[in-house]
Design an enzyme around this catalytic site. Sequence first.
Site, mmCIF file in Angstrom:
data_model
loop_
_atom_site.group_PDB
_atom_site.id
_atom_site.type_symbol
_atom_site.label_atom_id
_atom_site.label_comp_id
_atom_site.label_asym_id
_atom_site.label_seq_id
_atom_site.Cartn_x
_atom_site.Cartn_y
_atom_site.Cartn_z
ATOM 1 N N HIS A 149 0.818 -1.209 0.000
ATOM 2 C CA HIS A 149 0.000 0.000 0.000
ATOM 3 C C HIS A 149 0.858 1.268 0.000
ATOM 4 O O HIS A 149 0.332 2.373 -0.181
ATOM 5 C CB HIS A 149 -0.937 0.008 1.215
ATOM 6 C CG HIS A 149 -2.313 0.480 0.897
ATOM 7 N ND1 HIS A 149 -2.565 1.596 0.121
ATOM 8 C CD2 HIS A 149 -3.537 -0.021 1.231
ATOM 9 C CE1 HIS A 149 -3.866 1.767 0.014
ATOM 10 N NE2 HIS A 149 -4.490 0.791 0.664
ATOM 11 N N ASP A 185 -2.338 3.292 -4.146
ATOM 12 C CA ASP A 185 -3.596 3.178 -3.411
ATOM 13 C C ASP A 185 -4.502 2.160 -4.096
ATOM 14 O O ASP A 185 -4.154 1.577 -5.135
ATOM 15 C CB ASP A 185 -4.283 4.537 -3.321
ATOM 16 C CG ASP A 185 -3.469 5.529 -2.493
ATOM 17 O OD1 ASP A 185 -2.835 5.074 -1.516
ATOM 18 O OD2 ASP A 185 -3.467 6.727 -2.833
#
Length: 488
Positions: A459, A463
């Site tokens: 992450h 995104d």
Amino acid sequence: MAQVLEFKLPDLGEGLTEAEIVRWLVEVGDVVAIDQPVVEVETAKAMVEVPCPYGGVVTARFGEEGTELPVGAPLLTVAVGAAEGSSGSAASPSSPSSPSSASSSLSSPSPSPSPSSGSGTESSGGSGNVLVGYGTGAPAARRRRIRPDRLDRAVAEAPVSVAPVVAAPVAEVLVAEAPVHEGPVPVVSPLVRRLARQHDIDLRRLAGSGPDGLILRADVDRAIRTAEETAAATARVQAPVAAVVAAPNGVAAASDAERIPLRGVRGAVADKLSRSRTEIPDATCWVDADATELMAVRAAMNAATGPSAGPKVSVLALLARICTAALARFPELNATVDTAAREIVRLPGVHLGFAAQTERGLVVPVVRDAHTRNAESIGAEIARLTELARTGKLSPAQLTGGTFTLNNYGVFGVDGSTPIINHPEAAMLGVGRIMPKPWVHQGELAVRQVVQLSLTFDHRVCDGGTAGGFLRYVADCVEQPAVLLRTL
């Protein structure tokens, strides 16, 4: 005049710090030629045959089969220049390409190399090579056994300055009253330091059994066992009536459980997965896709005849080609994170790893420059690397350097998974089994070939929108292979 040279376990590359002796290929008293394999070792990445850079008579071996040695530890000693009598002599280090022309004595190369080099250099008369296939090309000499009286005479004539020939038994390492080391602790392997930290072992109080007091993993393991035995003995004295600790299923006590060391491939996998889960904030998204058209396209490809037909194309090869096309659109996922510099490093090329289950455990061979290959080329390389993996002949270089991994766990008969990212990569695509399921197709319920695709991603590099876009593009190519034609 014979000279005894010590051959140390060489640096096998790719950051490896130790190896386990699997099988000795020579005995004490055998005659070896330059670059002749003398031992088979298992590293955290591959099985490797290690060649000796000297030609002569083996006078000692250090370590039994199953022993782990750190890089730079003594492996064996060779008497160079020892007479063999009427049966001939060992290959001369100065003539690696002509072992048959050697005379009854051998030229003496320079003294043993430093532990950091791990093997002889060219200037010493040895080949200076550490892996089979990268040597001088000298044919391996037929193994010949030296009579014990001649071997003893050859060793006795060796210069006094060389290292001792006979391997001494490993000394006891944990002494309660042992003095604390002053100055740097004699430890080379980071693994040894980490193991000691995990078990609260004070390295300053260990007497190393390696050369010049070097502390080996075996020393730390012995210290751990001694500490455990001491703690168990103390517990027995303090608690005459021991409590029975049973497993949830009521089976044996923990003291009777089987203990399996995390070594070799299993240990490397454990370290990498633990590091991945510790460092990478991963997330997973998944989608079901109708793979009916992809399977039909593959069947048509493989049914083609004629000069342009080519070899059969596997489903994994098609999925790999889809991955390279998706990474071209979403380069954020072909990256790694430099945690020290706090930077995302986007990589220019795709080196595609694929998970392969072998008898030695899970390995991830890497298809180099997959972004420059078509499905046929990727499939051929996957087949070649898979065969090497099954036979245990993958080199460390073929198991490292990947930038993205494709994990086809559907071969185990499962639909989905949340795979752990192959550190230090940023993403992994998981593929479940392709099987007939009810599916709404063109407004009607039909039986279609359905597959679940899952993407686990770092992450930090992107995104959910980017990860979802990548996965959706892969699913679109699976459902409508014609989409992929735009990028070919």
